[in-house]
Write a protein that holds these residues in place. Sequence first.
Motif, short mmCIF file in Angstrom:
data_model
loop_
_atom_site.label_atom_id
_atom_site.label_comp_id
_atom_site.label_asym_id
_atom_site.label_seq_id
_atom_site.Cartn_x
_atom_site.Cartn_y
_atom_site.Cartn_z
N ASN A 153 9.46 -1.35 -4.43
CA ASN A 153 10.72 -0.60 -4.53
C ASN A 153 10.55 0.91 -4.48
OD1 ASN A 153 9.41 -0.45 -6.96
ND2 ASN A 153 11.26 -0.67 -8.21
N ASN A 154 9.34 1.39 -4.14
CA ASN A 154 9.17 2.85 -4.06
C ASN A 154 8.28 3.25 -2.89
OD1 ASN A 154 6.68 2.08 -5.00
ND2 ASN A 154 6.76 3.25 -6.89
N GLY A 155 8.50 2.60 -1.77
CA GLY A 155 7.82 3.03 -0.55
C GLY A 155 6.59 2.26 -0.16
N GLY A 156 6.21 1.25 -0.93
CA GLY A 156 5.05 0.44 -0.56
C GLY A 156 5.28 -0.28 0.75
N GLU B 186 0.85 -1.18 0.00
CA GLU B 186 0.00 0.00 0.00
C GLU B 186 0.89 1.24 0.00
OE1 GLU B 186 -3.91 -0.19 2.28
OE2 GLU B 186 -2.63 -1.51 3.50
N GLY B 187 0.44 2.27 -0.69
CA GLY B 187 1.20 3.51 -0.74
C GLY B 187 2.39 3.46 -1.67
N GLY B 188 2.44 2.46 -2.54
CA GLY B 188 3.55 2.32 -3.47
C GLY B 188 3.85 0.86 -3.74
N SER B 189 4.82 0.61 -4.59
CA SER B 189 5.23 -0.75 -4.91
C SER B 189 6.36 -1.18 -3.98
CB SER B 189 5.68 -0.84 -6.37
OG SER B 189 4.62 -0.50 -7.25
#
Length: 524
Positions: free
Chosen positions: A414-417, A409-412
């Motif tokens: 590799n980008n903050g999930g 949640e909030g991204g994948s």
Amino acid sequence: MGRGQQMSMYDVEKSIPGGGLRSMTKRRVVVVALVSFFLPFVITSTYLYYTTPDAATEAMLFLQRRPFSGFSPSLTDDTNASSIINDTTGSETNTTDSLDAKQEEVDAEDTDPEAIELDPSETNSSANETSAALESSLQEQAKNSTSEILPLLTMGLSNTTNSTKKEACDLVKGSWVPDSRPPQYTNSTCGFIQGHQNCMKNGRKDRGFLHWKWKPDQCELPRIDPPSFLTAMRDRSMAFAGDSIARNQFQSLLCVLSQVEQPDHTYNAPDDRDNVWVFRKHNFTLAIYWSPYLVHVEDKEITFSSDNQTRTVAFIHVDRLDKAWVDRIPGVDILQLSTGQWWFKRGLFLQEGKPLGGHICDGWAECEKEIGFADPYRTTIRTILRGSLSIPGYSGTTILRTFAPEHFEGGSWNNGGQCVRTAPGGVPVSSLTKWMYDIQMEEFLNVTSATSGSEKDRIKVLDITNLAQIRADGHPNSFMRFQPFAKEFTQKIQNDCLHWCLPGPIDTWNDLLVESLRDAVYKQ
């Protein structure tokens, strides 16, 4: 008063005529009154304390320190409260550390930068329209809920589930409900938990995620009974083939069964991808074979014209079974197959040795036609189900485990999930999850409808997508790495919302597996 002249209050009371008796009587009356007054509160609070899903950490520390009945004393933990995380300084007395270094390299491939890289053309309009309606409905449910706990949520991703052989109870239709029981094992009583799935050792403090059980609408789903399971599987074998999620489930089963008998590690591949364990007292063999696509794959080094960089690309033969597991299953009684997220990576698909097209064709000459992964994935599901029926020397039962959803949640990845939930529910099913699930179920029904006789009974499906979708609270998240001060830990690390904590919700997959295979497991 000097030494030897001190008097206790008891001595003083005795020195007064009748004082000792009167004082003792008064004390008894006071004690009885206090006990009578507070006892109901103590009993009530104690009951609530140990039956609440979000049981306090102190209570869980006590429960988890205790070895389970029948467990080998040689592996029991000491009475130090820190035993729940097995010495957070990093040293362990189990077999985990000896495997983690090799396994980390293997698991790194599951979170490769290309692992979940999708081409926009993959999400075709029909898939988008179907999933959009479902996602809208589920998001509205989550929005209207008074909390993130949705234990009564039932996904019902596909109506095809009930087309399989009818049972007295549909185990797939149900909900997660509170469960006061402790897990069947802990990281203190099982030495087979990988470092990145050992959430408690890595610093996870909440324990509520351990106190839910899957409740089918019309019946109960029993936990695996290790003694009876091992007895039923005497002189038999069981194997898993797939990726790291398959291994995650395999290790869960290994942990449960090891509470009554410690198995011997009879085979360990140099790269740690293939492992075989034998429960000697029952002559039961349990194996895991690494095969993320389940079909034959050739890794080739390709130089991309777009940036002149050389990358490894999978050439995937959708009509050829992978010998990595096929050559090892003659004589196996139960075989579980699963394949999922690896299909999101860049690849070239071949049939009868000829290229069909590729996925993410962006600057490499070998990929002349972009076809996405959906059709090749469909063909592969058909190949493994049909092909498993004709493997020489294999007459066992094949189970296809359905797609395991991720919960970033909030991204994948590799980008903050991240996945920080601490209770079931709240995350709507993604279009990609539904798409993969539908392909699996449709091909399972296509194959079984075209198969007759005893062979039809040899192919089954383990439908975990529904119940797994609701458990976004069961992943390691940041606790895939050791964090000595949990709440205060500020170092940025990659989150894992794909694999599952052990113990955790994935244990239920094996309960469902054994119950679904009751006839095959407990056959006379």
